[in-house]
Design a protein around this motif. Structure first.
Motif, PDB file in Angstrom:
ATOM      1  N   SER A 150       0.815  -1.209   0.000  1.00  0.00           N
ATOM      2  CA  SER A 150       0.000   0.000   0.000  1.00  0.00           C
ATOM      3  C   SER A 150       0.853   1.265   0.000  1.00  0.00           C
ATOM      4  O   SER A 150       0.552   2.235  -0.689  1.00  0.00           O
ATOM      5  CB  SER A 150      -0.946  -0.056   1.206  1.00  0.00           C
TER       6      SER A 150
ATOM      7  N   THR B 179      -5.565  -2.316  -2.274  1.00  0.00           N
ATOM      8  CA  THR B 179      -5.724  -3.620  -1.640  1.00  0.00           C
ATOM      9  C   THR B 179      -7.080  -4.211  -1.948  1.00  0.00           C
ATOM     10  O   THR B 179      -8.097  -3.508  -1.855  1.00  0.00           O
ATOM     11  CB  THR B 179      -5.579  -3.486  -0.114  1.00  0.00           C
TER      12      THR B 179
ATOM     13  N   ARG C 223      -7.569   0.049   5.825  1.00  0.00           N
ATOM     14  CA  ARG C 223      -8.784   0.536   5.149  1.00  0.00           C
ATOM     15  C   ARG C 223      -9.285   1.810   5.809  1.00  0.00           C
ATOM     16  O   ARG C 223      -9.642   2.776   5.128  1.00  0.00           O
ATOM     17  CB  ARG C 223      -9.853  -0.556   5.189  1.00  0.00           C
TER      18      ARG C 223
ATOM     19  N   PHE D   5     -10.219   1.175  -1.088  1.00  0.00           N
ATOM     20  CA  PHE D   5      -9.876  -0.173  -0.618  1.00  0.00           C
ATOM     21  C   PHE D   5     -10.973  -1.101  -1.113  1.00  0.00           C
ATOM     22  O   PHE D   5     -12.162  -0.783  -1.001  1.00  0.00           O
ATOM     23  CB  PHE D   5      -9.849  -0.142   0.920  1.00  0.00           C
TER      24      PHE D   5
ATOM     25  N   ASN E 163      -3.573   6.162  -1.178  1.00  0.00           N
ATOM     26  CA  ASN E 163      -3.017   5.064  -0.375  1.00  0.00           C
ATOM     27  C   ASN E 163      -1.641   5.441   0.159  1.00  0.00           C
ATOM     28  O   ASN E 163      -1.363   5.278   1.341  1.00  0.00           O
ATOM     29  CB  ASN E 163      -2.930   3.774  -1.204  1.00  0.00           C
TER      30      ASN E 163
END
Ligand code: 475
Length: 835
Positions: free
Chosen positions: A675, A681, A693, A701, A797
């Motif tokens: 990430s 992900t 998340r 996510f 991310n």
């Protein structure tokens, strides 16, 4: 104050100078004087060694100053005890931390050498299996960077984790010969060797004050020789020590046997002694009650505790203050015998009374749990334990007796509870339960992600939580951005630094400044180009090593981690077959092109995991060669996944597969590395995925699957995988094709064990999560088609991964558990860190 190292060492300029000319001269000098080669006959490895020594010379002053400072100031020290340190290559990391990467690259170029080639040459110390060992390596990096007095203690395995080859689709294990060309990063300290006892019996005697004391009369004595490796902080003067122990025969050995005239026997017995540290057990997350493994654990823990006591003695400190001087972290239960060993040392060797010794011990140790899997919980058959460590068993009985008295007082008339909490399992064949010893002997107990720490309290360690709620805490794992961003992804690192400066390398939260640039089309363009270039590199690697052409514009979908049923690489495989079936049914189907990449080792004795590797390779064979597929999907199993290769893999991912059954993956750390390099992900609500998340935002996510709670409920209500097979035609077709022999040259039996396990048990609920996973993958494919939208998510991310630096984890440990302040190390101006 003691001054061990003089303050006025004179160091030749050729060993410290960092201008290009000096570096070149020093390099050739080391090639000549250490490798005994001149350029015309030097091998690539000679060049690597010469460079490694050149770099080592430039960190020695920091290392010695750090050691000296700690000896003199005697600060509170973190001792990280771990049976595994999965370090990865040192050279690149040390160049980065010394700030010498670019100048050395230039110096090598001027000598006609390529730094990247030389870095490739390093044989990495693979002294660990996976997550647990790599976490230890990240933590010692962060401890040094945060200038915390710390020492890592472990085992110098002569053979680390095996090298993996793939033959006919199957894993083949090859011995890891990491030491065969020498290790320039370690320094043997034979003068600091210690003795470790094994076996025999105990006896009572009366000491000179008329007190009853106990003496351990061992069957054999072994020698532990420390090998020290410097662990540099990033742009600091701190260089901590990783001290790994090698087993040898004691000198007294020759003596006795030679006197008996048995020369051959003596030499044989001597080499037997070295067995203890010969090889790393390659089982990730599983426990086998092998005696040699217990010997390894006791061996390194005893050496380490004796070493800590010896250091205190040099510092003129009384052992009464052991717990003030050291915070000892137990990396899982593997070093937990330390609780009994410290008691033994204090009681038997230093004459402490029980209560005083117990008080010191239980204020010293803290325990980290890394897994809830029942098969990983360590227990030792009592008979084995008794024959190897007779004195420790007596001590454990006494600890247990006093502990159970406490439990009885807090929870009267609860025999079941006593049986569950006892350090000795007496339900059948008797065992010593190491997690119970760790909980009783430690002042702090932590899990490695929020969910995991909660589940520990509710399930595995529930009784201990009710007994000692104050001991429990969470420290979410983290990873070092030095190795896993700066070193492994220089293109991304440069792009980031150009935008927000380089503060992020030490304060990863600063990545948040990148959020501003999400709206900047130029930045998005540059960001995309970085990813593209890194993917191209990996594609080149795959073409060179596998003769497979992968399309760098396709979605790089990567699952890289140890192979395990709970990690569900085979769920990913089911999806690949799903896509393949769709293409076979409709060759013109418009799908988002994908490259499925796998990497990871299976424990050599774990048949199902090895069959999962064969499954992936078999699917790859068919899919990659079927003209109907028209290169829209490609599958590659990347062999011999290790730290060095991981550094090329994380940066190249578009999609990171984190698809374990909820409640099974304690934290995961690969999830963080992907990430922070911009992969999105696809994952379950498991381990640190949940926190990732939350951090990156639920819109960035791809979530699927049952929750941990739902998993338990489903199992409780009688889960039947056939229901899913019968009601989902697409799933049924996938399983039927696999069962038909379609992917196994017509052999319907090859994958039967795996398919039967799915259809008749499915412990990890693949079939229950299948539909949700497939639908989520469709969302991924759709999202990837809008590359600008994808890039925005990808940038977010990276920008929001600050929390997952191991620096933050270490700060959590320091604040809640270790309470060890930073100590500045002074180094004279001429060798100070150049940034
Ligand atoms: C977890 N290894 C990851 C990682 O906390 C987690 C166990 C017994 C014997 C040998 N090795 C083991 C582990 O238990 C292990 O690696 N656990 C892992 O620890 C760091 O991120 O979720 O599975």
């Amino acid at each position: 104050m003691v001054s061990i190292v003089p303050n006025n060492i004179q160091i030749e300029d050729d060993r410290t100078g960092i201008d290009i000319e000096t570096l070149k001269r020093a390099f050739l000098d080391n090639l000549f004087y250490i490798q005994a080669k001149f350029p015309r006959i030097a091998t690539k490895n000679d060049y690597y060694m010469a460079l490694a020594y050149t770099v080592r010379d430039r960190l020695l002053n920091r290392w010695l100053r750090t050691t000296q400072t700690y000896l003199e100031k005697a600060p509170r020290t973190v001792a990280y005890l771990s049976a595994e340190f999965l370090l990865g290559p040192h050279l690149g990391n040390n160049l980065i931390n010394l700030g010498l990467y670019n100048v050395v690259k230039q110096a090598m170029e001027e000598l006609g050498l390529n730094l990247t080639d030389l870095l490739e040459q390093e044989e990495e110390p693979g002294l660990g299996n996976g997550g647990l060992g790599r976490l230890a390596a990240c933590y010692i990096d962060s401890l040094a960077t945060l200038e915390i007095p710390a020492i890592g203690y472990g085992i110098r395995y002569q053979f680390g984790i095996f090298d993996q080859e793939i033959k006919d689709g199957w894993q083949v294990e090859i011995t890891d010969l990491w030491l065969q060309y020498g290790n320039p990063w370690e320094v043997a300290r034979p003068e600091a060797a210690l003795e470790v006892k094994f076996g025999g019996r105990t006896e009572v005697y009366t000491d000179e004050h008329g007190r009853y004391r106990i003496r351990w009369v061992p069957f054999k004595v072994m020698k532990g020789v420390p090998y020290d490796t410097p662990i540099l902080g990033f742009q600091t003067n701190t260089a901590n020590t990783l001290r790994l122990w090698k087993a040898e025969a004691p000198e007294s050995f020759d003596f006795e046997a030679f006197n008996k005239g048995d020369y051959f026997g003596a030499v044989h017995a001597k080499s037997e002694c070295e067995n203890i540290t010969k090889v790393l057990y390659p089982n990730d997350e599983s426990h086998q009650g092998k005696q040699l493994r217990l010997e390894q654990q006791y061996f390194f823990v005893s050496c380490s505790l004796q070493d800590m006591i010896r250091i205190m003695q040099i510092q003129n400190l009384t052992l009464e203050r052991f717990h003030e001087h050291y915070a000892i972290q137990l990396n899982d239960t593997h070093p937990t015998i330390g609780v009994a060993e410290l008691m033994r040392l204090l009681l038997d060797e230093y004459g402490f009374e029980w209560d005083r010794a117990w008080n010191i011990t239980t204020r010293t140790f803290a325990y980290t749990n890394h897994t809830l899997l029942p098969e990983a919980l360590e227990r030792w058959p009592l008979a084995m334990f008794a024959s190897l460590l007779p004195r420790h068993l007596e001590i454990i009985y006494e600890i247990n007796c006093r502990f159970l008295d406490e439990v009885r007082i807090k929870f009267p008339d609860d025999g079941d509870r006593l049986r569950r909490m006892s350090i000795i399992d007496e339900s059948g064949e008797r065992y010593v339960r190491m997690a119970n010893l760790a909980c009783v002997g430690s002042f702090a107990i932590n899990g490695v992600a929020e969910l995991h720490s909660e589940l520990l309290k509710q399930t595995t360690l529930h009784d201990f939580y009710e007994m000692y709620p104050e001991k429990f805490t969470n420290v979410t794992n983290g990873v070092t951005p030095r190795r896993f961003m700066l070193l492994s992804n220089p293109r991304l690192a440069n792009l980031i630094t150009n935008k927000i400066g380089d503060g992020w390398i030490k304060r990863l939260d600063e990545l948040r400044k990148l959020e501003d640039f999400v709206h900047d089309a130029n930045f998005r363009h540059d960001f995309r180009q970085v990813k593209q270039a890194v993917k191209q590199d990996l594609a080149d690697h795959i073409r060179t090593h596998y003769s497979i052409d992968v399309n760098p514009n396709s979605l790089f979908d990567i699952q890289a981690k140890r192979i395990h049923e709970y990690k569900r690489q085979h769920l990913n495989a089911l999806y690949i077959v799903t896509l393949y079936n769709r293409l076979k049914a409709d060759p013109d189907l418009d799908i988002t092109p994908r490259t499925f990449l796998f990497g990871g080792k299976a424990a050599p004795g774990y048949y199902m995991a090895k069959l999962m590797i064969k499954l992936i390779n078999s699917i790859a064979d068919v899919v990659n060669n079927d003209p109907d597929v028209r290169d829209r999907i490609k599958v590659v199993f990347l062999k011999d996944y290790n730290v060095k290769f991981a550094q090329r893999v994380y940066p190249a991912a578009d999609l990171s597969e984190q698809i374990s059954t909820a409640g099974k993956e304690a934290s995961g750390t690969g999830n963080m590395k992907f990430s922070m390099n911009g992969a999105l992900t696809i994952g379950t609500l498991d381990g640190a995925n949940i926190e990732i998340r939350e951090a990156v935002g639920v819109d960035n996510f791809f979530l699927f699957g049952l929750t941990a709670e739902e998993v338990l409920a489903k199992k409780a209500s009688g889960y039947n995988p056939w229901d899913y097979y019968n009601s989902n035609p697409e799933l049924k077709l996938v399983i039927d094709r696999l069962a038909s022999g379609f992917f196994s040259h017509g052999d319907p039996n090859l994958f039967k064990p795996l398919l039967d396990s799915l259809l008749y048990r499915d412990e990890y609920l693949l079939l229950a999560d299948y539909q949700s996973y497939v639908e989520c993958q469709e969302r991924v494919s759709q999202a990837y088609r809008d590359s600008d939208y994808w890039t925005r998510m990808s940038i977010l991310n990276v920008a929001r991964m600050g929390k997952f630096s191991s620096d933050r984890s270490i700060q959590d440990y320091l604040q809640h558990i270790w309470k060890a302040p930073a100590v500045k190390v002074d180094v004279p101006e001429y060798t100070q860190s150049h940034s």
